[in-house]
Scaffold this motif. Structure first.
Motif, PDB file in Angstrom:
ATOM      1  N   ILE A   8      48.704-113.128-110.730  1.00 53.10           N
ATOM      2  CA  ILE A   8      49.566-113.856-110.121  1.00 53.10           C
ATOM      3  C   ILE A   8      50.388-114.776-110.938  1.00 53.10           C
ATOM      4  N   ILE A   9      51.599-115.129-110.768  1.00 54.36           N
ATOM      5  CA  ILE A   9      52.371-115.859-111.553  1.00 54.36           C
ATOM      6  C   ILE A   9      52.264-117.450-111.244  1.00 54.36           C
ATOM      7  N   LYS A  10      52.159-118.439-112.160  1.00 51.99           N
ATOM      8  CA  LYS A  10      51.982-119.576-112.163  1.00 51.99           C
ATOM      9  C   LYS A  10      53.480-120.309-112.191  1.00 51.99           C
ATOM     10  N   THR A  11      53.574-121.606-111.823  1.00 55.88           N
ATOM     11  CA  THR A  11      54.663-122.224-111.766  1.00 55.88           C
ATOM     12  C   THR A  11      55.330-122.135-113.211  1.00 55.88           C
ATOM     13  N   SER A  12      54.694-122.344-114.237  1.00 54.55           N
ATOM     14  CA  SER A  12      55.063-122.224-115.563  1.00 54.55           C
ATOM     15  C   SER A  12      55.647-120.766-115.927  1.00 54.55           C
ATOM     16  N   GLY A  13      55.311-119.761-115.237  1.00 50.94           N
ATOM     17  CA  GLY A  13      55.950-118.384-115.502  1.00 50.94           C
ATOM     18  C   GLY A  13      54.771-117.608-116.059  1.00 50.94           C
ATOM     19  N   GLU A  14      53.394-118.112-116.374  1.00 53.30           N
ATOM     20  CA  GLU A  14      52.574-117.611-117.185  1.00 53.30           C
ATOM     21  C   GLU A  14      51.574-116.675-116.025  1.00 53.30           C
ATOM     22  N   LYS A  15      51.503-115.415-116.600  1.00 50.49           N
ATOM     23  CA  LYS A  15      50.253-114.729-115.555  1.00 50.49           C
ATOM     24  C   LYS A  15      49.071-114.873-115.915  1.00 50.49           C
ATOM     25  N   VAL A  16      48.201-114.733-114.793  1.00 52.83           N
ATOM     26  CA  VAL A  16      46.794-114.947-114.700  1.00 52.83           C
ATOM     27  C   VAL A  16      46.174-114.446-113.864  1.00 52.83           C
ATOM     28  N   LYS A  17      44.662-114.076-113.981  1.00 49.78           N
ATOM     29  CA  LYS A  17      44.021-113.373-113.005  1.00 49.78           C
ATOM     30  C   LYS A  17      43.811-114.199-111.803  1.00 49.78           C
ATOM     31  N   PHE A  18      44.069-113.583-110.696  1.00 46.51           N
ATOM     32  CA  PHE A  18      43.717-114.479-109.177  1.00 46.51           C
ATOM     33  C   PHE A  18      42.124-114.808-109.188  1.00 46.51           C
ATOM     34  N   SER A  19      42.047-116.197-109.072  1.00 48.81           N
ATOM     35  CA  SER A  19      40.582-116.506-108.576  1.00 48.81           C
ATOM     36  C   SER A  19      40.310-116.796-107.397  1.00 48.81           C
ATOM     37  N   MET A  20      39.457-116.128-106.834  1.00 47.56           N
ATOM     38  CA  MET A  20      39.120-116.266-105.269  1.00 47.56           C
ATOM     39  C   MET A  20      38.405-117.861-105.008  1.00 47.56           C
ATOM     40  N   GLU A  21      37.680-117.927-106.306  1.00 48.29           N
ATOM     41  CA  GLU A  21      36.718-119.137-106.379  1.00 48.29           C
ATOM     42  C   GLU A  21      37.592-120.519-106.396  1.00 48.29           C
ATOM     43  N   LYS A  22      38.529-120.211-107.125  1.00 42.90           N
ATOM     44  CA  LYS A  22      39.508-121.529-107.128  1.00 42.90           C
ATOM     45  C   LYS A  22      40.094-121.923-105.844  1.00 42.90           C
ATOM     46  N   LEU A  23      40.601-120.791-105.145  1.00 39.74           N
ATOM     47  CA  LEU A  23      41.379-120.896-103.732  1.00 39.74           C
ATOM     48  C   LEU A  23      40.150-121.410-102.838  1.00 39.74           C
ATOM     49  N   ARG A  24      39.014-121.073-103.138  1.00 40.50           N
ATOM     50  CA  ARG A  24      37.752-121.370-102.205  1.00 40.50           C
ATOM     51  C   ARG A  24      37.519-122.732-102.352  1.00 40.50           C
ATOM     52  N   SER A  25      37.617-123.389-103.629  1.00 40.40           N
ATOM     53  CA  SER A  25      37.337-124.819-103.873  1.00 40.40           C
ATOM     54  C   SER A  25      38.483-125.703-103.450  1.00 40.40           C
ATOM     55  N   SER A  26      39.506-125.274-103.579  1.00 43.72           N
ATOM     56  CA  SER A  26      40.813-126.202-103.273  1.00 43.72           C
ATOM     57  C   SER A  26      40.884-126.361-101.846  1.00 43.72           C
ATOM     58  N   ASP A  42      39.812-114.874 -96.800  1.00 43.14           N
ATOM     59  CA  ASP A  42      40.132-113.481 -96.321  1.00 43.14           C
ATOM     60  C   ASP A  42      41.465-113.033 -96.002  1.00 43.14           C
ATOM     61  N   THR A  43      41.973-114.040 -95.300  1.00 40.21           N
ATOM     62  CA  THR A  43      43.610-113.726 -94.950  1.00 40.21           C
ATOM     63  C   THR A  43      44.336-113.682 -96.103  1.00 40.21           C
ATOM     64  N   VAL A  44      44.200-114.618 -96.970  1.00 32.93           N
ATOM     65  CA  VAL A  44      45.143-114.629 -98.151  1.00 32.93           C
ATOM     66  C   VAL A  44      44.749-113.391 -99.053  1.00 32.93           C
ATOM     67  N   ARG A  45      43.544-113.235 -99.132  1.00 34.49           N
ATOM     68  CA  ARG A  45      43.284-111.922 -99.916  1.00 34.49           C
ATOM     69  C   ARG A  45      43.715-110.705 -99.574  1.00 34.49           C
ATOM     70  N   ASP A  46      43.915-110.631 -98.150  1.00 40.91           N
ATOM     71  CA  ASP A  46      44.550-109.310 -97.572  1.00 40.91           C
ATOM     72  C   ASP A  46      46.094-109.230 -97.856  1.00 40.91           C
ATOM     73  N   GLU A  47      46.542-110.398 -97.983  1.00 41.87           N
ATOM     74  CA  GLU A  47      47.988-110.535 -98.078  1.00 41.87           C
ATOM     75  C   GLU A  47      48.416-110.615 -99.745  1.00 41.87           C
ATOM     76  N   LEU A  48      47.388-110.306-100.587  1.00 41.40           N
ATOM     77  CA  LEU A  48      47.738-110.590-101.919  1.00 41.40           C
ATOM     78  C   LEU A  48      48.676-109.163-102.387  1.00 41.40           C
ATOM     79  N   TYR A  49      49.398-109.362-103.560  1.00 43.55           N
ATOM     80  CA  TYR A  49      49.977-108.287-104.195  1.00 43.55           C
ATOM     81  C   TYR A  49      50.452-108.620-105.766  1.00 43.55           C
ATOM     82  N   GLN A  50      50.560-107.555-106.512  1.00 47.03           N
ATOM     83  CA  GLN A  50      50.851-107.893-107.817  1.00 47.03           C
ATOM     84  C   GLN A  50      51.964-108.719-108.117  1.00 47.03           C
TER      85      GLN A  50
END
Length: 280
Positions: A8-26, A42-50
């Protein structure tokens, strides 16, 4: 789709691996129960793309939360709501002062203090039980801009100038004086290292760990009025211009809603929303 396979692409432009745990925590941070959290994950995971942006992920989760319960959405948008305190840093200074006041400090915003060399305008002057804090607030209106080492370097030089003059005064000799920096974003590693080395009190969105800005706001129920899902942008700016920065303050000064010409029915809904946030 496994979380380790999506970048995923952060606001800063940096590319990082998507963390399901971070989403769950927030999502849990919003007050949503485990069942709702899992449904949204589950919904967000199904809609993810590179290459999906963090903003897109946030917006999708926000909409799903809002459909279920607006107070969950309000708490989830806390970080964005603090950015909305801008475009100037003054409402953020009032916000920081208000948080300190609810922790027992007496505060003054924009206090002019003499230093050994020059006078300085201090963002937040706070005093409690003989402890004085001289605090500078570093507000960023957009994500991706962190406080680098130049910020505590500059602020420490101002603090030392004021501190030396303060300690020369006989009427303040018993006060313990400390300097601090508060930001709505994050500190870089060098900024943290320097700040800790010279003894500055540092507070950012997630620092200190488990006691950062977001943790204190949640723990004390000190949400900014910008989290409201019912107030319009114009209404929020009107309240901010009257130094009403906290939902708690709006409960005390609800007559401002009458000044805005808000109907009795809508006013009741806004007050109820704010009361729920303050209790949470």
């Amino acid at each position: 789709m496994e979380e380790t396979t999506v970048e995923i692409i952060k606001t800063s432009g940096e590319k990082v691996k998507f963390s399901m745990e971070k989403l769950r925590s927030s999502l849990k941070h919003s007050g949503a129960d485990d069942k709702l959290v899992q449904q949204i994950v589950d919904t967000v995971r199904d809609e993810l793309y590179q290459g999906i942006s963090t903003k897109e992920i946030y917006n999708r989760a926000f909409v799903l939360l809002k459909k279920k319960k607006s107070v969950f959405a309000s708490k989830y948008k806390l970080k964005k709501a603090i950015y909305e305190l801008g475009p100037t840093g003054f409402p953020f200074e009032n916000f920081v002062a208000a948080i300190l006041e609810y922790s027992g400090y007496q505060t003054e915003v924009g206090k002019i203090m003499s230093g050994i060399c020059v006078s300085h305008e201090i963002d937040v002057f706070a005093e409690k039980n003989g402890n004085v804090r001289i605090i500078e607030c570093k507000f960023h209106g957009d994500e991706g801009r962190n406080c680098n080492v130049k910020v505590p370097l500059y602020i420490n030089s101002r603090y030392e100038d004021v501190k030396q003059q303060w300690e020369k005064r006989s009427d303040t000799s018993k006060n313990r004086v400390g300097g601090g920096v508060v930001t709505n974003t994050r500190f870089t590693k060098d900024a943290l290292a320097y700040g800790k080395c010279v003894g500055l009190h540092l507070l950012s969105w997630d620092y200190p760990e488990k006691n950062g800005l977001k943790d204190r706001i949640d723990r004390l129920g000190l949400y900014p009025i910008t989290v409201s899902q019912l107030l319009t942008e114009r209404e929020k700016q009107f309240l901010l211009s009257r130094d009403v920065v906290l939902c708690r303050q709006l409960l005390k000064d609800r007559f401002f809603l009458d000044h805005l010409g808000i109907s009795a029915i809508r006013k009741e809904k806004i007050v109820k929303e704010v009361e729920v946030l303050c209790r949470s």
